[in-house]
Design a protein around this motif. Structure first.
Motif, mmCIF file in Angstrom:
data_model
loop_
_atom_site.group_PDB
_atom_site.id
_atom_site.type_symbol
_atom_site.label_atom_id
_atom_site.label_comp_id
_atom_site.label_asym_id
_atom_site.label_seq_id
_atom_site.Cartn_x
_atom_site.Cartn_y
_atom_site.Cartn_z
ATOM 1 N N GLU A 24 0.825 -1.210 0.000
ATOM 2 C CA GLU A 24 0.000 0.000 0.000
ATOM 3 C C GLU A 24 0.859 1.260 0.000
ATOM 4 O OE1 GLU A 24 -3.757 -1.990 2.426
ATOM 5 O OE2 GLU A 24 -2.219 -0.855 3.494
ATOM 6 N N GLN A 25 1.934 1.257 0.770
ATOM 7 C CA GLN A 25 2.838 2.404 0.759
ATOM 8 C C GLN A 25 3.466 2.584 -0.611
ATOM 9 O OE1 GLN A 25 5.345 3.546 4.161
ATOM 10 N NE2 GLN A 25 4.814 1.571 5.070
ATOM 11 N N ARG A 26 3.869 1.478 -1.229
ATOM 12 C CA ARG A 26 4.489 1.569 -2.546
ATOM 13 C C ARG A 26 3.510 2.150 -3.570
ATOM 14 N NH1 ARG A 26 7.586 -4.331 -2.952
ATOM 15 N NH2 ARG A 26 9.558 -3.677 -1.966
ATOM 16 N N VAL A 27 2.252 1.715 -3.521
ATOM 17 C CA VAL A 27 1.239 2.230 -4.446
ATOM 18 C C VAL A 27 1.018 3.718 -4.223
ATOM 19 C CG1 VAL A 27 -1.223 2.157 -5.048
ATOM 20 C CG2 VAL A 27 0.055 0.029 -4.763
ATOM 21 N N MET A 28 0.891 4.130 -2.961
ATOM 22 C CA MET A 28 0.645 5.535 -2.660
ATOM 23 C C MET A 28 1.818 6.418 -3.101
ATOM 24 S SD MET A 28 -2.372 5.978 -1.634
ATOM 25 C CE MET A 28 -2.038 7.728 -1.467
ATOM 26 N N LEU A 29 3.036 5.937 -2.904
ATOM 27 C CA LEU A 29 4.199 6.722 -3.317
ATOM 28 C C LEU A 29 4.226 6.895 -4.830
ATOM 29 C CD1 LEU A 29 6.975 5.345 -0.932
ATOM 30 C CD2 LEU A 29 5.855 7.576 -0.843
ATOM 31 N N LEU A 30 3.919 5.837 -5.562
ATOM 32 C CA LEU A 30 3.849 5.955 -7.017
ATOM 33 C C LEU A 30 2.743 6.918 -7.436
ATOM 34 C CD1 LEU A 30 4.474 2.398 -8.535
ATOM 35 C CD2 LEU A 30 5.640 4.516 -9.141
ATOM 36 N N ALA A 31 1.615 6.859 -6.750
ATOM 37 C CA ALA A 31 0.500 7.757 -7.065
ATOM 38 C C ALA A 31 0.891 9.212 -6.806
ATOM 39 C CB ALA A 31 -0.725 7.381 -6.236
ATOM 40 N N ILE A 32 1.594 9.454 -5.717
ATOM 41 C CA ILE A 32 2.027 10.809 -5.378
ATOM 42 C C ILE A 32 3.013 11.335 -6.425
ATOM 43 C CG2 ILE A 32 3.407 12.131 -3.718
ATOM 44 C CD1 ILE A 32 2.045 10.443 -1.511
ATOM 45 N N VAL A 33 3.923 10.475 -6.863
ATOM 46 C CA VAL A 33 4.886 10.871 -7.904
ATOM 47 C C VAL A 33 4.155 11.225 -9.201
ATOM 48 C CG1 VAL A 33 6.701 10.016 -9.425
ATOM 49 C CG2 VAL A 33 6.843 9.600 -6.962
ATOM 50 N N ILE A 55 6.219 -3.219 -11.088
ATOM 51 C CA ILE A 55 7.123 -4.381 -11.138
ATOM 52 C C ILE A 55 8.557 -3.927 -11.408
ATOM 53 C CG2 ILE A 55 7.720 -6.449 -12.482
ATOM 54 C CD1 ILE A 55 4.671 -6.832 -12.923
ATOM 55 N N ASP A 56 8.729 -3.030 -12.379
ATOM 56 C CA ASP A 56 10.068 -2.560 -12.749
ATOM 57 C C ASP A 56 10.733 -1.791 -11.616
ATOM 58 O OD1 ASP A 56 9.677 -3.695 -15.213
ATOM 59 O OD2 ASP A 56 9.100 -1.819 -16.202
ATOM 60 N N LEU A 57 9.979 -0.924 -10.958
ATOM 61 C CA LEU A 57 10.559 -0.088 -9.908
ATOM 62 C C LEU A 57 10.912 -0.890 -8.667
ATOM 63 C CD1 LEU A 57 11.329 2.686 -8.750
ATOM 64 C CD2 LEU A 57 8.955 2.930 -8.005
ATOM 65 N N TYR A 58 10.013 -1.757 -8.246
ATOM 66 C CA TYR A 58 10.202 -2.452 -6.978
ATOM 67 C C TYR A 58 10.820 -3.836 -7.114
ATOM 68 C CZ TYR A 58 7.341 1.315 -5.105
ATOM 69 O OH TYR A 58 6.857 2.551 -4.754
ATOM 70 N N GLY A 59 11.053 -4.259 -8.349
ATOM 71 C CA GLY A 59 11.759 -5.518 -8.567
ATOM 72 C C GLY A 59 11.037 -6.739 -8.045
ATOM 73 N N VAL A 60 9.718 -6.796 -8.246
ATOM 74 C CA VAL A 60 8.934 -7.947 -7.797
ATOM 75 C C VAL A 60 8.496 -8.767 -8.999
ATOM 76 C CG1 VAL A 60 8.130 -6.757 -5.722
ATOM 77 C CG2 VAL A 60 6.798 -6.593 -7.827
ATOM 78 N N SER A 61 8.103 -10.009 -8.745
ATOM 79 C CA SER A 61 7.676 -10.873 -9.842
ATOM 80 C C SER A 61 6.282 -10.470 -10.302
ATOM 81 C CB SER A 61 7.675 -12.339 -9.397
ATOM 82 O OG SER A 61 6.679 -12.570 -8.420
ATOM 83 N N GLY A 62 5.994 -10.742 -11.564
ATOM 84 C CA GLY A 62 4.715 -10.348 -12.126
ATOM 85 C C GLY A 62 3.525 -10.991 -11.442
ATOM 86 N N SER A 63 3.592 -12.298 -11.207
ATOM 87 C CA SER A 63 2.466 -12.994 -10.593
ATOM 88 C C SER A 63 2.202 -12.484 -9.181
ATOM 89 C CB SER A 63 2.736 -14.500 -10.562
ATOM 90 O OG SER A 63 3.941 -14.777 -9.851
ATOM 91 N N THR A 64 3.250 -12.237 -8.435
ATOM 92 C CA THR A 64 3.109 -11.715 -7.079
ATOM 93 C C THR A 64 2.539 -10.308 -7.091
ATOM 94 O OG1 THR A 64 5.005 -13.027 -6.338
ATOM 95 C CG2 THR A 64 4.324 -11.199 -4.937
ATOM 96 N N LEU A 135 12.093 8.493 -4.986
ATOM 97 C CA LEU A 135 11.413 7.229 -4.702
ATOM 98 C C LEU A 135 12.363 6.040 -4.824
ATOM 99 C CD1 LEU A 135 8.894 5.615 -4.084
ATOM 100 C CD2 LEU A 135 8.181 5.853 -6.472
ATOM 101 N N GLU A 136 13.353 6.156 -5.722
ATOM 102 C CA GLU A 136 14.306 5.057 -5.910
ATOM 103 C C GLU A 136 15.066 4.728 -4.623
ATOM 104 O OE1 GLU A 136 13.435 6.776 -9.886
ATOM 105 O OE2 GLU A 136 13.853 7.596 -7.907
ATOM 106 N N GLN A 137 15.181 5.691 -3.707
ATOM 107 C CA GLN A 137 15.909 5.442 -2.461
ATOM 108 C C GLN A 137 15.231 4.361 -1.614
ATOM 109 O OE1 GLN A 137 18.827 6.528 -1.526
ATOM 110 N NE2 GLN A 137 19.150 7.946 -3.207
ATOM 111 N N VAL A 138 13.916 4.291 -1.662
ATOM 112 C CA VAL A 138 13.192 3.340 -0.811
ATOM 113 C C VAL A 138 12.630 2.154 -1.594
ATOM 114 C CG1 VAL A 138 12.592 5.191 0.795
ATOM 115 C CG2 VAL A 138 10.978 4.577 -1.011
ATOM 116 N N ALA A 139 12.956 2.085 -2.887
ATOM 117 C CA ALA A 139 12.355 1.057 -3.741
ATOM 118 C C ALA A 139 12.754 -0.358 -3.354
ATOM 119 C CB ALA A 139 12.714 1.312 -5.208
#
Length: 315
Positions: A24-33, A55-64, A135-139
């Motif tokens: 949720e924090q990651r989504v909100m930060l992207l929305a704010i940006v 996925i690209d910013l946070y380096g997570v798998s697509g299915s997850t 944002l990249e600092q906390v990604a």
């Protein structure tokens, strides 16, 4: 080079108390940006977040990502935060929601966020009392507490240390309830130390904390912050300082005195090589003299080592 994503928040939002999951924090930060790029922002303005960008910013798998984002969208609508406010000239505590509406467009791989009026006021039209960071600092953070702690301390980077936070207030800012990690030892082991280590390892700053006791109990906590620096070599071949050491003066005095081209221009009538060398020992101590004959010095091998410049570390 990709443009860095800048998060900008009013300090009231930075210091707010709330409990959002990592996703949720990651989504909100992207929305704010993304919201910062929109001129006319209102609670009815759709802010599109492609899941592939997440996925690209946070380096997570697509299915997850698809599964976790759907869960985040379902819960974001009912999430709240509390913050220090003013009402008719008096200090007040307000509670507000994060989003006006959140939508998941599965077939298009898209999250659509409609920010609340309160959040919009805290991320736009900011003239003072705000905090910004990339944002990249906390990604790369794996803990939701690391994001919150980074935001709380980065506000104080220019000063180098935070105020003392009262422990219960600090826990609330991190999103902890009264029943979570109730003892200080559990709090430090499971939340604080992990967040401090993750920030110091993965970002552009290093932090450490100090505790303050009231009686036998730890009642307050304060953080010191240091910017990380990287040394880079900077060579300025045209702008030498010409501050010669004694060893260099003796060496170049001999080389110049024996150099026919230099001697024909600088040597005095009837002056022997040894006499010229002795005269040059005095003159080469003067940087202005060295600059005047810089082409001769460089031709005969003068060069300064590249300077090392400290620049803030980029993560």
């Amino acid at each position: 080079m990709n443009k860095k994503k800048l998060v900008v928040k009013d300090n009231a939002l930075i210091d707010a108390s709330f409990n959002l999951s990592l996703v949720e924090q990651r989504v909100m930060l992207l929305a704010i940006v993304e919201a910062r790029e929109i001129n006319e922002l209102s609670p009815m303005t759709p802010i599109e977040i492609p899941i592939q960008s997440y996925i690209d910013l946070y380096g997570v798998s697509g299915s997850t990502a698809y599964e976790s984002l759907w869960e985040a969208v379902k819960t974001l609508k009912r999430r709240e935060f509390s913050y220090l406010d003013r009402y008719k000239g008096e200090d007040a505590l307000s509670i507000a929601g994060w989003v006006n509406k959140a939508t998941y467009v599965k077939k298009r791989g898209l999250i659509v966020i409609y920010l609340s009026e309160e959040v919009i006021s805290m991320i736009s039209r900011l003239e003072s009392q705000f905090t910004r960071y990339h944002l990249e600092q906390v990604a790369d953070f794996k803990s939701k507490y690391s994001i919150r702690l980074y935001e709380l301390v980065i506000k104080w980077l220019a000063i180098g240390k935070t105020d003392y936070y009262e422990i219960q207030d600090f826990r609330a800012k991190l999103g902890l309830s009264a029943n979570e990690y109730k003892t200080m030892s559990l709090f430090k082991t499971n939340v604080l130390d992990k967040a401090v280590d993750e920030i110091s390892t993965k970002t552009d700053i290093k932090i450490k904390y100090e505790q303050k006791r009231t009686g036998r109990s730890i009642s307050h906590i304060m953080f010191s912050i240091k910017q990380k620096y990287t040394e880079i070599e900077v060579s300025h071949p045209v702008h030498y300082t010409f501050k010669l050491s004694d060893k260099q003066i003796n060496m170049f005095a001999s080389l110049l005195a024996s150099d026919a081209s230099f001697g024909s221009r600088v040597g005095k009538v009837g002056e022997q090589v040894e006499d010229l060398r002795k005269r040059l020992i005095t003159q080469l101590a003067d940087s202005e003299f060295c600059r005047k004959y810089s082409s001769d010095l460089v031709r005969l091998g003068y060069a300064e080592k590249p300077k090392k410049l400290k620049v803030p570390t980029e993560v």
